[in-house]
Design a protein around this motif. Structure first.
Motif, mmCIF file in Angstrom:
data_model
loop_
_atom_site.group_PDB
_atom_site.id
_atom_site.type_symbol
_atom_site.label_atom_id
_atom_site.label_comp_id
_atom_site.label_asym_id
_atom_site.label_seq_id
_atom_site.Cartn_x
_atom_site.Cartn_y
_atom_site.Cartn_z
ATOM 1 N N ILE A 39 -4.786 0.507 -4.499
ATOM 2 C CA ILE A 39 -5.033 2.133 -6.249
ATOM 3 C C ILE A 39 -5.827 1.485 -6.064
ATOM 4 O O ILE A 39 -6.111 0.608 -6.603
ATOM 5 N N PRO A 40 -7.352 2.295 -5.589
ATOM 6 C CA PRO A 40 -9.029 2.034 -6.105
ATOM 7 C C PRO A 40 -8.787 1.910 -7.439
ATOM 8 O O PRO A 40 -8.239 2.721 -7.962
ATOM 9 N N GLY A 41 -9.112 1.044 -8.125
ATOM 10 C CA GLY A 41 -9.015 1.027 -9.838
ATOM 11 C C GLY A 41 -8.311 0.455 -10.566
ATOM 12 O O GLY A 41 -7.655 0.688 -11.593
ATOM 13 N N SER A 42 -7.415 0.374 -10.030
ATOM 14 C CA SER A 42 -6.237 -0.542 -10.358
ATOM 15 C C SER A 42 -5.961 -2.001 -10.559
ATOM 16 O O SER A 42 -6.409 -2.422 -9.710
ATOM 17 N N GLU A 43 -5.578 -2.128 -11.405
ATOM 18 C CA GLU A 43 -5.890 -3.822 -11.664
ATOM 19 C C GLU A 43 -4.010 -4.359 -11.879
ATOM 20 O O GLU A 43 -3.674 -5.727 -10.859
ATOM 21 N N ILE A 44 -3.199 -3.620 -11.426
ATOM 22 C CA ILE A 44 -1.781 -4.505 -11.729
ATOM 23 C C ILE A 44 -1.164 -2.867 -10.307
ATOM 24 O O ILE A 44 -1.264 -1.676 -10.953
ATOM 25 N N VAL A 45 -0.401 -3.921 -9.805
ATOM 26 C CA VAL A 45 0.080 -2.412 -8.827
ATOM 27 C C VAL A 45 1.543 -3.178 -7.981
ATOM 28 O O VAL A 45 1.733 -4.024 -8.068
ATOM 29 N N TYR A 46 2.792 -3.056 -9.352
ATOM 30 C CA TYR A 46 4.386 -2.799 -8.278
ATOM 31 C C TYR A 46 4.582 -2.345 -7.384
ATOM 32 O O TYR A 46 4.838 -1.218 -7.768
ATOM 33 N N PHE A 47 5.156 -2.319 -6.921
ATOM 34 C CA PHE A 47 6.889 -2.025 -6.133
ATOM 35 C C PHE A 47 7.929 -2.314 -5.882
ATOM 36 O O PHE A 47 7.745 -3.618 -6.069
ATOM 37 N N SER A 48 8.754 -1.577 -5.809
ATOM 38 C CA SER A 48 10.076 -2.195 -5.923
ATOM 39 C C SER A 48 10.813 -2.833 -4.464
ATOM 40 O O SER A 48 10.269 -2.029 -3.782
ATOM 41 N N LYS A 49 11.463 -3.727 -4.522
ATOM 42 C CA LYS A 49 12.617 -3.919 -3.497
ATOM 43 C C LYS A 49 12.734 -2.746 -2.340
ATOM 44 O O LYS A 49 12.947 -2.828 -1.228
ATOM 45 N N GLN A 50 13.228 -1.740 -2.964
ATOM 46 C CA GLN A 50 14.036 -0.516 -2.370
ATOM 47 C C GLN A 50 13.554 0.204 -1.898
ATOM 48 O O GLN A 50 13.548 0.734 -1.301
ATOM 49 N N ASN A 51 11.659 0.560 -2.581
ATOM 50 C CA ASN A 51 11.091 1.417 -1.992
ATOM 51 C C ASN A 51 9.797 0.545 -2.200
ATOM 52 O O ASN A 51 8.966 0.705 -3.412
ATOM 53 N N GLN A 52 9.018 1.059 -0.950
ATOM 54 C CA GLN A 52 7.603 0.210 -1.204
ATOM 55 C C GLN A 52 6.480 1.042 -0.579
ATOM 56 O O GLN A 52 5.586 0.492 -0.300
ATOM 57 N N SER A 53 7.229 2.214 -0.507
ATOM 58 C CA SER A 53 6.042 3.374 0.006
ATOM 59 C C SER A 53 5.386 3.958 -1.004
ATOM 60 O O SER A 53 4.432 4.146 -0.606
#
Length: 118
Positions: free
Chosen positions: A33-47
Motif C-alpha cells: 500500500i503506497p504511503g503506508s508504514e505498517i500493513v497487517y493481513f490476517s491468516k484467514q483473509n490475505q486478499s
C-alpha cells in the motif's frame, strides 16, 4: 502434571497460529500500500489488509477510490463518530454487486478529514 502442561502448550501454539497475522513494515508495507508504514493481513483473509498505518495523513476520498479500484470492491458509508480526542471514525460496509459481505466492515480513522490508519 506434565501432560496438562504439554496440552496447554500445544493449545497455545495452535491458537497463536490460527489467529496470527502477517505483518509488513517499512519498505515492504509501502510496496503493498503506497504511503503506508505498517500493513497487517490476517491468516484467514490475505486478499485485503486488516490494518494499515500511514506515514503521512491521506485524503479520505482519494484513498477510498484507490482501495476500491485496487481491490475491486465497493464500499458503502455506514456511520461517522467523533471521539473526545477529535478523531473521526468512519465505517464502511463492503459489497459485492448489491449484496453486503458479512463481517466486512472497514473503519477509517481521520484527523481533519485525512486518514492516518485503517
Amino acid at each position: 502434571m506434565k501432560i496438562v502442561v504439554v496440552i496447554l502448550l500445544l493449545f497455545y501454539i495452535q491458537s497463536s497460529y490460527l489467529f496470527a497475522q502477517k505483518e509488513f513494515n517499512g519498505k515492504e508495507a509501502n510496496k503493498i500500500i503506497p504511503g503506508s508504514e505498517i500493513v497487517y493481513f490476517s491468516k484467514q483473509n490475505q486478499s485485503f489488509p486488516t490494518y494499515i498505518k500511514f506515514v503521512n495523513l491521506l485524503d479520505k476520498e482519494i484513498l477510498l477510490n484507490k482501495l476500491q479500484e485496487q481491490y475491486e470492491i465497493k464500499l458503502k458509508f455506514i456511520s461517522k463518530e467523533e471521539d473526545q480526542l477529535g478523531i473521526v471514525h468512519y465505517k464502511y460496509q463492503q459489497f459485492i454487486d448489491t449484496i453486503p459481505v458479512e463481517w466486512a466492515i472497514s473503519s477509517f480513522h481521520t484527523k481533519n478529514n485525512k486518514i492516518f490508519c485503517l
